[in-house]
Design a protein around this motif. Structure first.
Motif, PDB file in Angstrom:
ATOM      1  N   GLY A 202       6.057  -3.486   8.855  1.00  0.00           N
ATOM      2  CA  GLY A 202       6.697  -3.194   7.552  1.00  0.00           C
ATOM      3  C   GLY A 202       5.695  -3.069   6.525  1.00  0.00           C
ATOM      4  N   GLN A 203       4.563  -3.537   6.594  1.00  0.00           N
ATOM      5  CA  GLN A 203       3.503  -3.486   5.739  1.00  0.00           C
ATOM      6  C   GLN A 203       2.925  -2.031   5.444  1.00  0.00           C
ATOM      7  OE1 GLN A 203       2.841  -6.112   3.121  1.00  0.00           O
ATOM      8  NE2 GLN A 203       4.597  -6.719   4.423  1.00  0.00           N
ATOM      9  N   MET A 204       2.814  -1.282   6.815  1.00  0.00           N
ATOM     10  CA  MET A 204       2.272  -0.081   6.670  1.00  0.00           C
ATOM     11  C   MET A 204       3.370   0.890   6.142  1.00  0.00           C
ATOM     12  SD  MET A 204       2.584   2.933   8.714  1.00  0.00           S
ATOM     13  CE  MET A 204       3.166   2.644  10.326  1.00  0.00           C
ATOM     14  N   LEU A 205       4.655   0.487   6.415  1.00  0.00           N
ATOM     15  CA  LEU A 205       5.784   1.345   6.058  1.00  0.00           C
ATOM     16  C   LEU A 205       5.710   1.573   4.427  1.00  0.00           C
ATOM     17  CD1 LEU A 205       8.712   0.689   8.598  1.00  0.00           C
ATOM     18  CD2 LEU A 205       7.328   2.871   8.457  1.00  0.00           C
ATOM     19  N   THR A 206       5.662   0.292   3.861  1.00  0.00           N
ATOM     20  CA  THR A 206       5.590   0.062   2.376  1.00  0.00           C
ATOM     21  C   THR A 206       4.601   0.845   1.869  1.00  0.00           C
ATOM     22  OG1 THR A 206       6.682  -1.863   2.696  1.00  0.00           O
ATOM     23  CG2 THR A 206       5.681  -1.728   0.554  1.00  0.00           C
ATOM     24  N   ALA A 207       3.264   0.779   2.371  1.00  0.00           N
ATOM     25  CA  ALA A 207       2.015   1.178   1.996  1.00  0.00           C
ATOM     26  C   ALA A 207       2.230   2.980   1.844  1.00  0.00           C
ATOM     27  CB  ALA A 207       0.877   0.885   2.508  1.00  0.00           C
ATOM     28  N   LYS A 208       3.203   3.731   2.608  1.00  0.00           N
ATOM     29  CA  LYS A 208       3.379   5.080   2.760  1.00  0.00           C
ATOM     30  C   LYS A 208       4.164   5.595   1.818  1.00  0.00           C
ATOM     31  CE  LYS A 208       0.234   5.262   6.134  1.00  0.00           C
ATOM     32  NZ  LYS A 208      -1.135   6.322   5.991  1.00  0.00           N
ATOM     33  N   VAL A 209       5.028   4.564   1.259  1.00  0.00           N
ATOM     34  CA  VAL A 209       6.106   5.405   0.389  1.00  0.00           C
ATOM     35  C   VAL A 209       5.948   5.143  -1.237  1.00  0.00           C
ATOM     36  CG1 VAL A 209       8.034   5.516   2.065  1.00  0.00           C
ATOM     37  CG2 VAL A 209       7.618   3.403   0.637  1.00  0.00           C
ATOM     38  N   ARG A 210       6.752   5.336  -2.168  1.00  0.00           N
ATOM     39  CA  ARG A 210       6.666   4.934  -3.464  1.00  0.00           C
ATOM     40  C   ARG A 210       7.025   3.642  -3.805  1.00  0.00           C
ATOM     41  NH1 ARG A 210      10.338   9.798  -5.499  1.00  0.00           N
ATOM     42  NH2 ARG A 210      11.639   8.463  -3.920  1.00  0.00           N
ATOM     43  N   ALA A 211       6.525   3.234  -5.048  1.00  0.00           N
ATOM     44  CA  ALA A 211       6.985   1.714  -5.419  1.00  0.00           C
ATOM     45  C   ALA A 211       8.461   1.841  -5.710  1.00  0.00           C
ATOM     46  CB  ALA A 211       6.050   1.489  -6.635  1.00  0.00           C
ATOM     47  N   SER A 212       9.022   2.773  -6.043  1.00  0.00           N
ATOM     48  CA  SER A 212      10.525   3.043  -6.497  1.00  0.00           C
ATOM     49  C   SER A 212      11.216   2.814  -5.216  1.00  0.00           C
ATOM     50  CB  SER A 212      10.626   4.017  -7.378  1.00  0.00           C
ATOM     51  OG  SER A 212      10.420   5.294  -6.441  1.00  0.00           O
ATOM     52  N   ASP A 213      10.688   3.223  -4.031  1.00  0.00           N
ATOM     53  CA  ASP A 213      11.466   3.302  -2.782  1.00  0.00           C
ATOM     54  C   ASP A 213      11.572   1.905  -2.126  1.00  0.00           C
ATOM     55  OD1 ASP A 213      11.409   6.167  -3.041  1.00  0.00           O
ATOM     56  OD2 ASP A 213       9.451   6.255  -1.904  1.00  0.00           O
ATOM     57  N   LEU A 214      12.743   1.624  -1.068  1.00  0.00           N
ATOM     58  CA  LEU A 214      13.236   0.376  -0.706  1.00  0.00           C
ATOM     59  C   LEU A 214      12.744   0.516   0.706  1.00  0.00           C
ATOM     60  CD1 LEU A 214      14.144  -2.758  -1.286  1.00  0.00           C
ATOM     61  CD2 LEU A 214      16.413  -1.660  -0.832  1.00  0.00           C
TER      62      LEU A 214
END
Length: 312
Positions: A202-214
C-alpha cells in the motif's frame, strides 16, 4: 604496531568513523541495544527522549525510557519471541522522556545479525503520538483500513460517487489492482507477516501516484485507485507503471521474503457507467480478464463489453 596490524585496524577505524558520522547527522532516532542496555545512540535518539549535550543514553539501561518495569520486561520478551521466529518487532509503545513527559513511539527493532537473534539489536523509534491520536478518532476508523492505513472501500466509494454522473469536463479514471497468488506467497508465514506485506504494498502504491490520487484497500489483496483529471490513455500508463513496480517489489520482513505480481483493470468514468457499482464492476471485470490471461498484465474496460490489452 606492525604494518600488518595497522592495515587491519584502518578499515575498522574507518567503519567506526562512518557509523559515528551517520548517527550524528542522520535525521532518525537510531540505537544499538545489547543486554537491555543502549550501546550506541544517534543524536536524534537522544533528543527524542530529552537527552542532549550534557547527557547521553549510551551506556544506560533501556528501562529508563519505559513507563513501568512490566512494560519494559514485556517489550524484551516480545522482541525475543519475534527475533527467534525470524521477524522484526514493529509496534507502538508508550515511552517516557527524561523530564517525565510521555509520548507514543513506533519501535522497529531487528537483530544486527539474524544468526544471533539474542545478540545486539538495532532500534528505530518514531514519534507517532499525533498519528495515533488521529487513528483513534471515529471519523478516521470509519474511513480507513486498519491494516494498510489506506482508505477503505466505503471511503473509496464515497469519493468515487462525487465523480460518477458529474457534469464536470475533466476525465476521471479508476484502477482495480489484484495481487496475483498473494495467498500462495505468504502461505505459512503467519497473519502478521501477511499484514506487513500488504502495508508495504500500500505504501509503495501511494508513493507511485500523485498526492491528488486516492489509493484504497477494498478487501483482502484487492486495491483500487481513483485518478482525478486522468483520461484512459494516462490511466493505462499509470497502470503499467504500477504493474512493473509490483513485479519489482521485494516483500521483506525479517528473514521472510516473498515476491508477487499484480493484475490491473482500467476504466474511465463515462455516461454509460452511471453508478459507482458500474464503474467498479467495469474495472474489476477488466482485472479479471488480466488474471485469466496469466496475470502480471493490464486490461482496459471497453463499454461494449470487450477488453483492450495493454501489457502481458
Amino acid at each position: 604496531m606492525s604494518p600488518a596490524a595497522s592495515a587491519a585496524a584502518a578499515p575498522a577505524d574507518f567503519t567506526a568513523a562512518r557509523l559515528r558520522a551517520l548517527l550524528t547527522r542522520a535525521p532518525a532516532a537510531i540505537a544499538f541495544v545489547a543486554g537491555q542496555r543502549f550501546e550506541v545512540v544517534s543524536d536524534e535518539f537522544n533528543h527524542l527522549f530529552g537527552f542532549g549535550d550534557d547527557s547521553d543514553l549510551a551506556g544506560q539501561g533501556t528501562r529508563v525510557i519505559h513507563t513501568t518495569e512490566p512494560a519494559h520486561a514485556g517489550l524484551h520478551e516480545r522482541a525475543a519471541a519475534a527475533f527467534a521466529a525470524g521477524r522484526p518487532l514493529d509496534e507502538e509503545i508508550e515511552y517516557v522522556k527524561r523530564d517525565g513527559h510521555r509520548f507514543w513511539g513506533r519501535l522497529q527493532a531487528t537483530p544486527v545479525h539474524w544468526d544471533a537473534p539474542a545478540g545486539e539489536a538495532l532500534w528505530l523509534v518514531e514519534d507517532v503520538t499525533a498519528a495515533r491520536a488521529q487513528r483513534l478518532q471515529p471519523t478516521w476508523t470509519a474511513r480507513h483500513d486498519t491494516v494498510t492505513e489506506l482508505a477503505n472501500r466505503r471511503e473509496f466509494e464515497r469519493r468515487l460517487s462525487e465523480h460518477v454522473g458529474s457534469r464536470r469536463s475533466e476525465p476521471v479514471s479508476v484502477l482495480w489492482l489484484d495481487v496475483d497468488r498473494f495467498a500462495d506467497a505468504v502461505n505459512g508465514l503467519g497473519t502478521s507477516v501477511g499484514d506487513h506485506f500488504l502495508y508495504g504494498l500500500g505504501q509503495m502504491l501511494t508513493a507511485k501516484v500523485r498526492a491528488s490520487d486516492l489509493v484504497a484497500r477494498l478487501e483482502d489483496d484487492h486495491f483500487a485507485l481513483l485518478l482525478p483529471d486522468c483520461d484512459q490513455h494516462y490511466a493505462q500508463i499509470i497502470a503499467e507503471k504500477l504493474r512493473a513496480a509490483v513485479a519489482g517489489y521485494r516483500l521483506h520482513w525479517g528473514l521472510h521474503r516473498a515476491r508477487v505480481k499484480a493484475s490491473l483493470g482500467v476504466v474511465q468514468i463515462q455516461p454509460s457507467l452511471a453508478s459507482v457499482d458500474a464503474v467498479l464492476g467495469g474495472a474489476a471485470l477488466a482485472c479479471t480478464e488480466a488474471k485469466a490471461a496469466g496475470g502480471d498484465s493490464v486490461r482496459v474496460f471497453v463499454p461494449a463489453g470487450g477488453y483492450e490489452e495493454l501489457a502481458g
